[in-house]
Write a protein that holds these residues in place. Structure first.
Motif, PDB file in Angstrom:
ATOM      1  N   UNK A 112       0.914  -1.170  -0.179  1.00  0.00           N
ATOM      2  CA  UNK A 112       0.018  -0.030   0.103  1.00  0.00           C
ATOM      3  C   UNK A 112       0.972   1.483   0.078  1.00  0.00           C
ATOM      4  N   UNK A 113       1.647   1.295   0.947  1.00  0.00           N
ATOM      5  CA  UNK A 113       2.707   2.542   0.669  1.00  0.00           C
ATOM      6  C   UNK A 113       3.548   2.636  -0.662  1.00  0.00           C
ATOM      7  N   UNK A 114       4.028   1.544  -1.177  1.00  0.00           N
ATOM      8  CA  UNK A 114       4.807   1.699  -2.452  1.00  0.00           C
ATOM      9  C   UNK A 114       3.869   2.183  -3.375  1.00  0.00           C
ATOM     10  N   UNK A 115       2.425   1.687  -3.402  1.00  0.00           N
ATOM     11  CA  UNK A 115       1.467   2.186  -4.509  1.00  0.00           C
ATOM     12  C   UNK A 115       1.320   3.710  -4.138  1.00  0.00           C
ATOM     13  N   UNK A 116       1.113   4.109  -3.126  1.00  0.00           N
ATOM     14  CA  UNK A 116       0.824   5.119  -2.719  1.00  0.00           C
ATOM     15  C   UNK A 116       1.980   6.320  -3.142  1.00  0.00           C
ATOM     16  N   UNK A 117       3.120   5.945  -2.845  1.00  0.00           N
ATOM     17  CA  UNK A 117       4.297   6.652  -3.233  1.00  0.00           C
ATOM     18  C   UNK A 117       4.587   6.686  -4.680  1.00  0.00           C
ATOM     19  N   UNK A 118       4.151   5.666  -5.236  1.00  0.00           N
ATOM     20  CA  UNK A 118       4.028   5.794  -6.828  1.00  0.00           C
ATOM     21  C   UNK A 118       2.797   6.746  -7.455  1.00  0.00           C
ATOM     22  N   UNK A 119       1.909   6.761  -6.936  1.00  0.00           N
ATOM     23  CA  UNK A 119       0.864   7.628  -7.147  1.00  0.00           C
ATOM     24  C   UNK A 119       1.229   9.135  -7.011  1.00  0.00           C
ATOM     25  N   UNK A 120       1.796   9.483  -5.827  1.00  0.00           N
ATOM     26  CA  UNK A 120       2.136  10.676  -5.554  1.00  0.00           C
ATOM     27  C   UNK A 120       3.504  11.047  -6.603  1.00  0.00           C
ATOM     28  N   UNK A 121       4.687  10.122  -6.639  1.00  0.00           N
ATOM     29  CA  UNK A 121       5.692  10.586  -7.590  1.00  0.00           C
ATOM     30  C   UNK A 121       5.233  10.644  -8.984  1.00  0.00           C
ATOM     31  N   UNK A 122       4.453  10.311  -9.400  1.00  0.00           N
ATOM     32  CA  UNK A 122       4.151  10.221 -10.649  1.00  0.00           C
ATOM     33  C   UNK A 122       2.947  11.540 -10.926  1.00  0.00           C
ATOM     34  N   UNK A 123       2.335  11.612  -9.866  1.00  0.00           N
ATOM     35  CA  UNK A 123       1.366  13.000 -10.063  1.00  0.00           C
ATOM     36  C   UNK A 123       2.212  14.214  -9.870  1.00  0.00           C
ATOM     37  N   UNK A 124       3.096  14.110  -9.268  1.00  0.00           N
ATOM     38  CA  UNK A 124       4.057  15.425  -8.989  1.00  0.00           C
ATOM     39  C   UNK A 124       4.679  15.659 -10.337  1.00  0.00           C
ATOM     40  N   UNK A 125       5.200  14.476 -10.875  1.00  0.00           N
ATOM     41  CA  UNK A 125       5.951  14.596 -12.406  1.00  0.00           C
ATOM     42  C   UNK A 125       5.132  15.055 -13.351  1.00  0.00           C
ATOM     43  N   UNK A 126       3.652  14.784 -13.169  1.00  0.00           N
ATOM     44  CA  UNK A 126       2.788  15.250 -14.202  1.00  0.00           C
ATOM     45  C   UNK A 126       2.315  16.529 -13.939  1.00  0.00           C
ATOM     46  N   UNK A 127       2.816  17.027 -12.870  1.00  0.00           N
ATOM     47  CA  UNK A 127       2.422  18.477 -12.537  1.00  0.00           C
ATOM     48  C   UNK A 127       1.015  18.708 -11.704  1.00  0.00           C
ATOM     49  N   UNK A 128       0.663  17.612 -11.089  1.00  0.00           N
ATOM     50  CA  UNK A 128      -0.700  17.616 -10.384  1.00  0.00           C
ATOM     51  C   UNK A 128      -0.478  18.285  -9.099  1.00  0.00           C
TER      52      UNK A 128
END
Length: 176
Positions: A112-128
């Motif tokens: 769950x933590x890894x999935x959440x971190x991937x969501x956040x990392x990629x979201x930030x990279x996308x400019x969210x």
């Protein structure tokens, strides 16, 4: 021992130094310098990612932490792409093989933590925006910052995690 403070000062202090005593002293200097400027309208601007301070402070901060993601969008692969948080969540669900309910919110299992971190990392990279990502992930903005920092380290230090992030991006782009 868990803190009973209403405000978590650590995320702010980390911007001023790695050691708490040093960071507190630098923060006090920062506040003392700001008081000399009096009331200025730009201090009330709400643009995300804006650094307030003297030109010297802004340049030193940019040098220390690097350009912000938002100011560096010209060369980013997601430039011109309107981020769809629900689509990103679906991509994370599919690639990480975990349900949204299991990684959005306070769950503490390693997947769950890894999935959440991937969501956040990629979201930030996308400019969210941080606000949208925090709401989507079901966490506070300070937790979002900590999870983002942790994800950066994992992607940098672990080839499997780096590949996982790439797979999520591919899944997001394909929209399947």
């Amino acid at each position: 021992m868990e803190s009973t403070a209403i405000v978590d000062a650590d995320p702010v202090l980390r911007h001023f130094g790695a050691k708490k005593d040093f960071a507190r002293a630098r923060y006090q200097q920062f506040l003392a310098a700001a008081i000399t400027h009096g009331h200025r309208q730009e201090f009330y601007a709400t643009d995300e990612g804006q650094i307030l301070g003297t030109e010297e402070f802004i340049n030193a901060t940019i040098h220390r932490i690097g350009e912000t993601v938002r100011s560096n969008h010209k060369n980013h692969p997601f430039t011109g792409c309107e981020v769809q948080p629900e689509r990103l969540v679906a991509a994370v669900e599919k690639v990480c093989r975990i349900r949204r309910e299991d990684f959005c919110g306070g769950r503490k299992s390693a997947p769950a933590i890894l999935a959440k971190e991937m969501l956040i990392l990629i979201g930030v990279q996308m400019g969210t925006s941080g606000k949208v990502l925090a709401e989507t992930a079901g966490i506070s903005p300070s937790s979002l910052s900590r999870r983002h920092d942790a994800a950066l380290l994992k992607v940098r230090d672990n080839v499997k995690v780096s590949k996982l992030a790439s797979e999520i991006v591919k899944q997001y782009r394909s929209g399947d």
